[in-house]
Scaffold this motif. Structure first.
Motif, short mmCIF file in Angstrom:
data_model
loop_
_atom_site.label_atom_id
_atom_site.label_comp_id
_atom_site.label_asym_id
_atom_site.label_seq_id
_atom_site.Cartn_x
_atom_site.Cartn_y
_atom_site.Cartn_z
N GLU A 65 0.69 -1.17 -0.07
CA GLU A 65 -0.04 -0.16 0.06
C GLU A 65 0.90 1.23 0.01
O GLU A 65 0.61 2.29 -0.61
CB GLU A 65 -0.90 0.01 1.38
CG GLU A 65 -2.04 1.11 1.08
CD GLU A 65 -2.86 1.07 0.06
OE1 GLU A 65 -3.44 2.26 -0.11
OE2 GLU A 65 -3.26 -0.06 -0.14
N MET A 66 2.05 1.29 0.76
CA MET A 66 2.81 2.40 0.87
C MET A 66 3.50 3.04 -0.51
O MET A 66 3.77 3.95 -0.73
CB MET A 66 3.82 2.04 1.82
CG MET A 66 4.81 1.22 1.53
SD MET A 66 6.25 1.05 2.63
CE MET A 66 5.33 -0.16 3.90
N TYR A 67 3.35 2.03 -1.58
CA TYR A 67 3.95 2.50 -2.86
C TYR A 67 2.79 2.75 -4.01
O TYR A 67 3.26 3.53 -4.85
CB TYR A 67 4.72 1.40 -3.37
CG TYR A 67 6.10 1.14 -2.73
CD1 TYR A 67 7.12 1.63 -2.77
CD2 TYR A 67 6.00 0.00 -1.87
CE1 TYR A 67 8.30 1.44 -2.18
CE2 TYR A 67 7.19 -0.33 -1.18
CZ TYR A 67 8.19 0.44 -1.33
OH TYR A 67 9.50 0.08 -0.58
N ILE A 68 1.53 2.68 -3.44
CA ILE A 68 0.56 2.98 -4.40
C ILE A 68 0.04 4.33 -4.38
O ILE A 68 -0.21 4.90 -3.41
CB ILE A 68 -1.01 1.91 -4.31
CG1 ILE A 68 -0.52 0.71 -4.46
CG2 ILE A 68 -1.83 2.53 -5.00
CD1 ILE A 68 -1.60 -0.62 -4.16
N ARG A 69 0.21 5.06 -5.72
CA ARG A 69 0.07 6.73 -5.50
C ARG A 69 -1.31 6.86 -6.62
O ARG A 69 -1.09 7.22 -7.83
CB ARG A 69 1.18 7.27 -6.20
CG ARG A 69 2.61 6.85 -5.67
CD ARG A 69 2.74 7.46 -4.18
NE ARG A 69 2.82 8.66 -4.22
CZ ARG A 69 4.10 9.53 -4.57
NH1 ARG A 69 5.06 8.52 -4.38
NH2 ARG A 69 4.13 10.62 -4.46
N PRO A 70 -2.67 6.79 -6.00
CA PRO A 70 -3.65 7.01 -6.90
C PRO A 70 -3.90 8.42 -7.38
O PRO A 70 -4.56 8.76 -8.14
CB PRO A 70 -4.90 6.87 -5.85
CG PRO A 70 -4.23 6.73 -4.46
CD PRO A 70 -2.88 6.50 -4.51
N CYS B 173 8.19 -3.23 -12.33
CA CYS B 173 7.07 -3.37 -11.42
C CYS B 173 5.72 -4.08 -12.30
O CYS B 173 5.63 -3.56 -13.29
CB CYS B 173 6.60 -1.91 -11.10
SG CYS B 173 5.00 -1.68 -10.03
N PRO B 174 5.13 -4.83 -11.68
CA PRO B 174 4.14 -5.56 -12.39
C PRO B 174 2.95 -4.59 -12.78
O PRO B 174 2.18 -5.05 -13.87
CB PRO B 174 3.58 -6.76 -11.38
CG PRO B 174 3.73 -6.19 -10.26
CD PRO B 174 5.26 -5.55 -10.19
N GLN B 175 2.61 -3.60 -11.98
CA GLN B 175 1.51 -2.51 -12.26
C GLN B 175 2.21 -1.20 -12.27
O GLN B 175 2.09 -0.22 -11.37
CB GLN B 175 0.46 -2.72 -11.42
CG GLN B 175 -0.46 -3.96 -11.78
CD GLN B 175 -1.24 -4.13 -10.47
OE1 GLN B 175 -1.08 -4.59 -9.14
NE2 GLN B 175 -2.48 -3.77 -10.71
N PRO B 176 3.08 -0.92 -13.25
CA PRO B 176 3.99 0.55 -13.09
C PRO B 176 3.09 1.74 -13.07
O PRO B 176 3.34 2.79 -12.51
CB PRO B 176 4.56 0.41 -14.38
CG PRO B 176 4.04 -0.76 -15.50
CD PRO B 176 3.32 -1.60 -14.56
N GLU B 177 1.58 1.51 -13.38
CA GLU B 177 0.68 2.65 -13.60
C GLU B 177 0.35 2.94 -12.15
O GLU B 177 -0.16 4.38 -11.87
CB GLU B 177 -0.48 2.44 -14.41
CG GLU B 177 -1.35 1.38 -13.96
CD GLU B 177 -1.02 -0.22 -14.17
OE1 GLU B 177 -1.71 -1.09 -13.75
OE2 GLU B 177 0.25 -0.28 -14.71
N LEU B 178 0.81 2.14 -11.14
CA LEU B 178 0.00 2.47 -9.74
C LEU B 178 1.28 3.08 -8.92
O LEU B 178 0.88 3.62 -7.93
CB LEU B 178 -0.13 1.17 -8.95
CG LEU B 178 -1.47 0.39 -9.41
CD1 LEU B 178 -1.62 -0.83 -8.95
CD2 LEU B 178 -2.69 1.21 -9.79
N VAL C 94 5.44 5.37 -8.54
CA VAL C 94 6.17 6.35 -9.30
C VAL C 94 7.59 6.02 -8.96
O VAL C 94 7.86 5.73 -7.71
CB VAL C 94 5.89 7.61 -9.07
CG1 VAL C 94 5.98 8.14 -7.44
CG2 VAL C 94 6.51 8.76 -9.95
N GLY C 95 8.31 6.19 -9.92
CA GLY C 95 10.10 6.07 -9.48
C GLY C 95 10.37 6.88 -8.56
O GLY C 95 11.12 6.81 -7.51
#
Length: 363
Positions: free
Chosen positions: A31-36, A218-223, A225-226
């Motif tokens: 969760e800490m990496y997901i950027r909606p 990342c398996p879901q790069p759209e979620l 940011v580098g």
């Protein structure tokens, strides 16, 4: 920074292990990496080539027959784009190939090896990501950041303790990039008629730092940011895309544009300090790093800043009654501490320096 300044940053601890997460895609993205909140890049259909940021040949800029034309183009580029590529920059392809090999080896070291360089509490230099607050969102990348100039500011447990071959290669790369950086700073200052002595006084033996970053697949790069959207708090930044995998995106005219690199070219960008020094003639541009579904991306950024004891503010040779200062002045040492005491957030740090006016009266 010297240890006596460590307490100013307010960081609590740092995290490692991005590679471990990336190597277990079946566990999903924490969760800490997901950027909606992220804005998508500009939609481009397959028939539309990606826009290419302006390209300069260093030899032509320095001594070519069309130098004056190229300097005018450089001025417009720094003003309108804030980013450009430079070729024939003088750093050999053999050195860049060696750097690629050594950097890849470093990021493949076991975590227990890399932990020797972990960011220490209250600091920002070292390996890992600084955690400042409980619900902080993290970037999808492993970073190693350190101040490398002046030499006496180097942390004894960071650069000197790197594997010998990487350290020697990095030292050569830093030396070559430093020459390029000083040439570019002189040219950029020249295009706005800034006194060359003023530029040299600020940047000669200035504060320089380097950031090596590995962005795992990342398996879901759209979620994710580098690296979070931000403008650099620098004079200029020289970015080397080490392994040729792209991911840099810049915000141009309100939309995110992926940057296409030329092989062996460096990307140079104007930072907040240059926007301040030029009194707003140049513009630092927000940028971010996207990540790839299949490939890791490795980059090295060199940051060029004034010396710690210098005062940052609009260039004195540029200020007049017709061109009053748009920004406050601050010591570089204080500017550096202030920047690293907060999380990245667009151009918010630069806006703190801007002189606001209310009905024609400065605050």
């Amino acid at each position: 920074m010297a240890s006596s300044h460590a307490s100013v940053f307010g960081s609590t601890h740092s995290v490692l292990g991005m590679m471990d997460i990336a190597n277990k895609p079946e566990n999903g993205i924490p969760e800490m990496y997901i950027r909606p909140e992220l804005e998508p890049p500009s939609p481009l259909d397959e028939t539309t080539p990606l826009p290419t940021i302006p390209i300069f040949d260093l030899k032509t800029l320095v001594c070519g027959n069309t130098r004056d034309t190229e300097l005018e183009k450089l001025y417009l580029t720094c003003k309108d784009w804030g980013f450009f590529q430079v070729v024939n920059h003088g750093v050999s392809s053999q050195l860049l190939e060696k750097l690629k090999s050594e950097t890849e080896k470093f990021f493949k070291l076991p975590n227990e090896e890399k932990m020797k360089y972990q960011i220490r509490p209250g600091d920002v230099q070292g390996y890992g990501t600084v955690i400042r607050c409980k619900d902080q969102k993290l970037d999808w990348g492993d970073r190693f950041y350190m101040v490398i100039n002046p030499v006496e500011r180097r942390k004894p447990y960071l650069f000197p303790e790197l594997p010998t071959s990487l350290r020697d290669t990095l030292e050569s790369y830093i030396s070559e990039t430093r020459k390029l950086g000083m040439i570019l700073l002189g040219l950029i200052g020249k295009t706005i008629n800034m006194d060359i002595k003023e530029m040299e006084k600020l940047f000669d033996n200035g504060m320089q730092s380097v950031r090596m970053t590995c962005y795992p697949p990342c398996p879901q790069p759209e979620l994710v940011v580098g690296i979070t959207p931000h403008s650099d708090a620098t004079g200029i930044t020289i970015l080397h895309q080490v392994n040729g995998v792209e991911g840099l995106e810049i915000k141009k005219d309100g939309v995110w544009i992926p940057v296409t690199f030329l092989p062996d070219a460096f990307v140079v960008n104007v930072g907040d300090i240059m926007e301040i020094l030029s009194n707003g003639a140049y513009t630092s541009i927000e940028h971010r790093a996207a990540v790839n579904r299949e490939k890791e991306r490795i980059s090295i950024a060199m940051f060029f800043n004034p010396k710690f004891e210098a005062e940052i503010g609009p260039g004195k040779s540029l200020i007049s009654v017709e061109n009053p200062p748009l920004f406050k002045s601050m010591l570089m040492e204080d500017y550096f501490k202030d920047f690293f005491s907060r999380n990245l957030n667009g151009k918010s740090h630069l806006e703190k320096m801007r002189i606001k006016t209310f009905d024609g009266v400065k605050d």
